[in-house]
Structure formats: structure tokens, C-alpha cells
Design an enzyme around this catalytic site. Structure first.
Site, mmCIF file in Angstrom:
data_model
loop_
_atom_site.group_PDB
_atom_site.id
_atom_site.type_symbol
_atom_site.label_atom_id
_atom_site.label_comp_id
_atom_site.label_asym_id
_atom_site.label_seq_id
_atom_site.Cartn_x
_atom_site.Cartn_y
_atom_site.Cartn_z
ATOM 1 N N LYS A 87 70.080 -134.869 1.241
ATOM 2 C CA LYS A 87 69.785 -135.365 -0.096
ATOM 3 C C LYS A 87 69.634 -136.880 -0.015
ATOM 4 O O LYS A 87 70.594 -137.596 0.283
ATOM 5 C CB LYS A 87 70.901 -134.989 -1.064
ATOM 6 C CG LYS A 87 70.639 -135.421 -2.510
ATOM 7 C CD LYS A 87 71.766 -134.947 -3.411
ATOM 8 C CE LYS A 87 71.550 -135.376 -4.853
ATOM 9 N NZ LYS A 87 72.649 -134.914 -5.727
ATOM 10 N N LYS A 124 66.172 -132.461 -0.357
ATOM 11 C CA LYS A 124 65.915 -132.971 -1.708
ATOM 12 C C LYS A 124 65.680 -134.475 -1.627
ATOM 13 O O LYS A 124 66.520 -135.179 -1.047
ATOM 14 C CB LYS A 124 67.111 -132.676 -2.608
ATOM 15 C CG LYS A 124 66.959 -133.162 -4.042
ATOM 16 C CD LYS A 124 68.205 -132.846 -4.870
ATOM 17 C CE LYS A 124 68.028 -133.361 -6.295
ATOM 18 N NZ LYS A 124 69.217 -133.103 -7.134
#
Length: 331
Positions: free
Chosen positions: A201, A254
Site C-alpha cells: 500500500k 493499492k
């Protein structure tokens, strides 16, 4: 052999032939649809920076859930928007907190629809960070206390599993979060509940509209001490390796669109399912351009999602899930 013996256009001559040799396919089974559930009654409030995405109170959630299921989408990802925040994010792990109540309702309405619970504290903390804040008395430096945060994340994950969540999706990027949550779930008797780790992330500018939706903008500083530097790729492998060793069942990248190379890398390096999160700004940019008539929204969305799948994503979390499922049915 080369041209004229080799003619690559032969396999593109008709729609039927192109369909027969198509290497990558897209279906509603690939999607997870994110939802923002909020306190109150009669709340269906469109998020200004995410047209078509809403804050929904529990009394209006059933219609949305049944629509999702009718489109063949297999899972929803629940984010909670509480009416109370404190320094420790206590609403994240209360048995009667918003995500826990929403989960029980979803499983009552559509038992076969998978509930993925986002496991983080940022929406619930008064400071907007993903863990417990500590100040170093010697230096005055303020940062997130990694290990103290793990205890609260475990409490959150267990409470979500107790409410009926099918998948726990920790998004906090604390070191050791998968190990702690896996151990906590197992100890509580939820060894069958998989962990979909937000393994990679990035500290990305693509999260802006989401922070409007989740009311989770940090009140000071940023998240760069725990989310990844967008310049790094080898670090992504180290993060994923740690999560695999700690018991993750799925690995997420992400955002997705600017990190296709990372999706491909994880697909090649690991045997676990890879999840791509088609994040809020990726959604909002397309919506804004489509509203101006600058592009064909349907064509752009389906091509983008197909690109994520082609890069190696087995599952795609996307705010376009309902639209994309409808468009795929119409083909």
C-alpha cells in the site's frame, strides 16, 4: 517465418474469432464492491468527489446489497463512518459498531454474499492516523506506535469475524500486522477466516476522494512513515514476503493503475491470489472526464479493469463494480 507467410491479422478477422483466442477475460466474479456505511437513518448521501458512490445508513443498505448480489458480484468491502471518534479508535472494535452491525445485516439479507471487512483505525481515530499516536519525550517527534497499534487491530479483526465477516482485510501497514491478526483470529476460533492483506500500500495521492468518503484525512503530518514510497519496487517484494511468511491468504496492491508493474511482479513471485484496488481517484478521474463528454466511460472502465486483470490481478476492488457487471451482461 515472417510476412507474407505470417499474418497476425488472421486471428482478428471476426468478433467470434477474436473472442475464441482472447487471452484475458473479465467477469463480475472478479469484483469486490466497496461500501461506506454510516450511522443514522434515512441517509443516502452522495459523496461529492465520488459521483455515484454514497454514504448509506443501515436502514437503506438492504436495497444496495440485494442489487449487488443480483448483478453476480460475489463480495462487498465494508468501510465504516462512525459518529464518534477518539484517540484509540474504539469504535473500530466495538461489538455494536457500525461495520459489525452492517456485517450482521448483510449476512442476514444475503448469506452467500461475501463480506470483506476493512481492518484499520484511521476512520475511527480523532487524529486520522492508522494506529496509536506516541510522542517521543526526548525528541518531541510524533509518530504511530507500531506494536501498541497491533493490539487494537487484533481486537478489531476478531470483533469483525465475530460479527460474521468472511474475510479480514487489514489496511494499516503496521509491521507484523498479518502475524498479529492471524494469531488473534486463530486464538478466537476463527482459523478458517482468511486474511486479505493490503501488502503493498503506497503513500499515494490517489486516495484523496476516499478520505472525503471515509472522513479519514490525517489531522497532522502524513502516512509516509508506514505506507510505502511510490518510487520503490523491491520493497514491495519484501513487504509481500513478510505477509506470506506471517500467514496472509491474499496479497493486495493499492493503488492499481500507476502500479501495474507491481501487480505483475507479485503475480510472478508468489502463488497466492493477487488483489488490485482500483482506488477512489482512479474512479473519480474517469467519472469527471465522462461527465464532460471527453471519453467513453464504459469503454475506458472495461479496458482499465481488463488491464489490471492482464497485469496479474485475480480480484479487483472497484467502485465501478456495479456498472462494470451491468456492461458485461450487455455484451
Amino acid at each position: 517465418m515472417t510476412f507474407p507467410t505470417v499474418r497476425n491479422r488472421r486471428l482478428r478477422a471476426s468478433a467470434a474469432l477474436r473472442s475464441m483466442v482472447r487471452e484475458t477475460s473479465l467477469s463480475a466474479n472478479d469484483f469486490i464492491y466497496p461500501l461506506f456505511v454510516t450511522e443514522g437513518t434515512g441517509v443516502r448521501e452522495e459523496i461529492a468527489s465520488m459521483p455515484g458512490v454514497y454514504h448509506l445508513s443501515l436502514d437503506l443498505l438492504e436495497e444496495e446489497i440485494r442489487e449487488v448480489a443480483s448483478l453476480g458480484i460475489q463480495a462487498v468491502l465494508l468501510f465504516g463512518v462512525p459518529d464518534h471518534k477518539d484517540e484509540l479508535g474504539s469504535e473500530a472494535y466495538g461489538n455494536n459498531s457500525i461495520v459489525q452491525r452492517a456485517t450482521r445485516k448483510v449476512k442476514e439479507w444475503c448469506p452467500d454474499l461475501l463480506v470483506v471487512a476493512d481492518t484499520c483505525l484511521c476512520q475511527y481515530t480523532s487524529h486520522g492516523h492508522c494506529g496509536v499516536i506516541r510522542r517521543d519525550e526526548r525528541t518531541g517527534r510524533v509518530d504511530v506506535d507500531n506494536d501498541a497499534s497491533l493490539e487494537l487491530l487484533v481486537k478489531t479483526a476478531v470483533s469483525q469475524a465475530e460479527a460474521g465477516a468472511d474475510i479480514i482485510a487489514p489496511s494499516n501497514m503496521m509491521d507484523g500486522f498479518v502475524h498479529a491478526i492471524r494469531a488473534g483470529l486463530d486464538e478466537a476460533g476463527f482459523e478458517h477466516v482468511p486474511v486479505m492483506s493490503y501488502s503493498v500500500k503506497y503513500a499515494s495521492a490517489f486516495y484523496g476522494p476516499f478520505r472525503d468518503a471515509a472522513h479519514s484525512t490525517p489531522q497532522f503530518g502524513d502516512r509516509k512513515t508506514y505506507q510505502m514510497d511510490p518510487a520503490n519496487v523491491r520493497e514491495a517484494v519484501r513487504e509481500a514476503e513478510s505477509d506470506v511468511a506471517e500467514g496472509a491468504d491474499m496479497l493486495m496492491v493499492k493503488p492499481a493503475l500507476a502500479y501495474m508493474d507491481v501487480i505483475r511482479l507479485l503475480k510472478e513471485q508468489f502463488d497466492l491470489p493477487v488483489v488490485a484496488y482500483n482506488v477512489s481517484a482512479e474512479y473519480s478521474m474517469v467519472k469527471a472526464a465522462a461527465m464532460q463528454g471527453w471519453l467513453d466511460e464504459r469503454a475506458i472502465v472495461l479496458e482499465t479493469l481488463l488491464g489490471m486483470k492482464r497485469a496479474g490481478a485475480d480480484i479487483i476492488i472497484t467502485y465501478f463494480a456495479k456498472d462494470a457487471a451491468r456492461w458485461l451482461q450487455q455484451r
